[in-house]
Design an enzyme around this catalytic site. Structure first.
Site, PDB file in Angstrom:
ATOM      1  CG  HIS A 216      -1.691   1.240   1.441  1.00 46.90           C
ATOM      2  ND1 HIS A 216      -2.965   1.414   0.967  1.00 46.90           N
ATOM      3  CD2 HIS A 216      -1.366   2.399   2.077  1.00 46.90           C
ATOM      4  CE1 HIS A 216      -3.406   2.614   1.299  1.00 46.90           C
ATOM      5  NE2 HIS A 216      -2.446   3.237   1.976  1.00 46.90           N
ATOM      6  CD  GLU A 217       1.784   3.749   3.679  1.00 47.76           C
ATOM      7  OE1 GLU A 217       2.245   4.811   3.225  1.00 47.76           O
ATOM      8  OE2 GLU A 217       0.669   3.674   4.201  1.00 47.76           O
ATOM      9  CG  HIS A 220       0.578   6.273  -0.798  1.00 49.73           C
ATOM     10  ND1 HIS A 220      -0.459   7.112  -1.134  1.00 49.73           N
ATOM     11  CD2 HIS A 220       0.112   5.482   0.201  1.00 49.73           C
ATOM     12  CE1 HIS A 220      -1.506   6.845  -0.367  1.00 49.73           C
ATOM     13  NE2 HIS A 220      -1.183   5.858   0.436  1.00 49.73           N
ATOM     14  CG  HIS A 289      -6.073   7.865   5.265  1.00 52.81           C
ATOM     15  ND1 HIS A 289      -5.413   9.003   5.654  1.00 52.81           N
ATOM     16  CD2 HIS A 289      -5.136   7.038   4.738  1.00 52.81           C
ATOM     17  CE1 HIS A 289      -4.121   8.859   5.388  1.00 52.81           C
ATOM     18  NE2 HIS A 289      -3.924   7.684   4.830  1.00 52.81           N
TER      19      HIS A 289
END
Length: 369
Positions: A216-217, A220, A289
């Site tokens: 997920h990170e 980004h 979020h």
């Protein structure tokens, strides 16, 4: 400037502080994590450096496939056999190619030694690309090993399915810092590297052992350089500490149901546009979020309506939309939905229907993405 995104949203930590149902040292950890996260978000680390690796080499193709070497390594009688197989796999993997692209995986894992510096020192290397794993005696947490392995799996995913060479598609070096802060309850991509706190063992376990946290990170980072994945549709499954009633941080299939516990509150994500939460920029940066539950569910619906593996069907459509160059930083829900529909090909009807089921065309002027 690149924005920083943490895996644990501020509202989760804020709710834990407000509830005051955990020991004081845990409350202190929540509060200090919040303060440091906000400080980092305010300063925002500049865009990641582009790192290229000299002249490209011609690929080498081994007659012995990697899985055989991996079995040999696991069942090796001697250390020499094990090391030989592992080094062979590492070498072959490094130079494997997909559609003419050379694989340039390059990872370095550092020990932050509980520092919270904005630019952590790079003199405490734990594992470099191709190096041996950390032993239990060196670090009982195994965080460095988990981070190192998670980086490879994420890199492999993008390389194999999207023909993307690292985050920037040009072999960007993957740096990770473990043991950040004192009981820091988060993990984040800061624009050029991944940073992992240790958790507290009460509310949150460690962050490095959850592959979808790393995926997920780092995604980004992909978005940063160009402007989903799990079978159970949970983000950060297993991240909650023992006794916390939660299945993960987010549920893409059923937003709003990922957790419900008096210590941390309940999952606030909406699953449909009618429940969109219009928030000030000071609260979850306008709901970035929280409201992501709406497009998350659209992706889940599109994937299940199409069938097969999402990374082979809806995934490439979303990826093409993200990397098309047509998506601005201030894109709306509607603009992104229509971009995926235009890039849907044979899946256009099902992807359009998926967006309709979460509120497309997102009227009433509340369509900030």
């Amino acid at each position: 400037m690149a924005s920083m995104c943490c895996i644990v949203p501020e509202h989760v930590l804020e709710r834990a502080v407000e509830a005051r149902q955990v020991p004081q040292h845990i409350l202190n950890a929540c509060q200090s994590t919040l303060e440091k996260t906000r400080e980092l978000q305010n300063t925002r680390v500049a865009h990641g450096r582009h790192l290229l690796f000299g002249q490209e080499q011609q690929p080498s193709e081994g007659i012995v496939p990697p899985y055989i070497h991996e079995i040999i390594a696991r069942q090796a009688v001697t250390e020499e056999q094990r090391d030989s197989s592992l080094s062979t796999v590492a070498h072959d993997t490094k130079y494997r190619v997909v559609a003419g692209k050379i694989r340039r995986l390059n990872r370095t894992i550092y020990n932050a030694h509980h520092s919270m510096d904005e630019d952590p020192a790079r003199d405490k290397i734990m594992i470099k690309e191709g190096g041996p794993p950390i032993t239990k005696e060196q670090d009982p947490s195994y965080d460095a090993n988990e981070c190192y392995n998670g980086f490879q799996k994420t890199y492999d995913f993008y390389f194999e399915f999207f023909k993307r060479d690292s985050i920037d598609d040009r072999g960007l070096k993957l740096d990770g810092f473990v043991h950040y802060g004192d009981r820091y309850l988060n993990a984040f991509w800061n624009g050029k590297e991944m940073v992992f706190g240790d958790g507290d063992g009460v509310i949150f376990n460690g962050f490095t052992d959850e592959l979808d946290v790393i995926g997920h990170e780092l995604t980004h980072g992909v978005v940063q350089y160009t402007m989903g994945k799990q079978s159970n549709w949970l983000i950060a499954e297993g991240i909650w500490g023992k006794g916390i009633n939660g299945r993960g941080l987010r549920d893409m299939k059923a937003p709003g149901t990922a957790y419900d516990d008096s210590k941390v509150g309940s999952d606030p994500q909406p699953a449909h546009w009618k429940s969109f939460k219009k928030l000030p920029l000071t609260s979850d940066r306008g709901g970035v979020h929280i409201n992501s539950g709406i497009p998350n569910r659209a992706f889940y619906l599109a994937s299940t309506m199409i069938g097969g593996y999402s990374w082979e069907t809806a995934g490439p459509v979303w990826y093409k939309a993200l990397t098309s160059g047509e998506l601005s930083e201030n894109a709306t829900f509607r603009e992104f939905a229509e971009l995926t529909i235009r890039n849907a090909g044979d899946y256009e009807e099902k992807i359009r229907e998926a967006w309709k089921q979460v509120g497309y065309p997102f009227v009433e002027g509340r369509d900030e993405l």
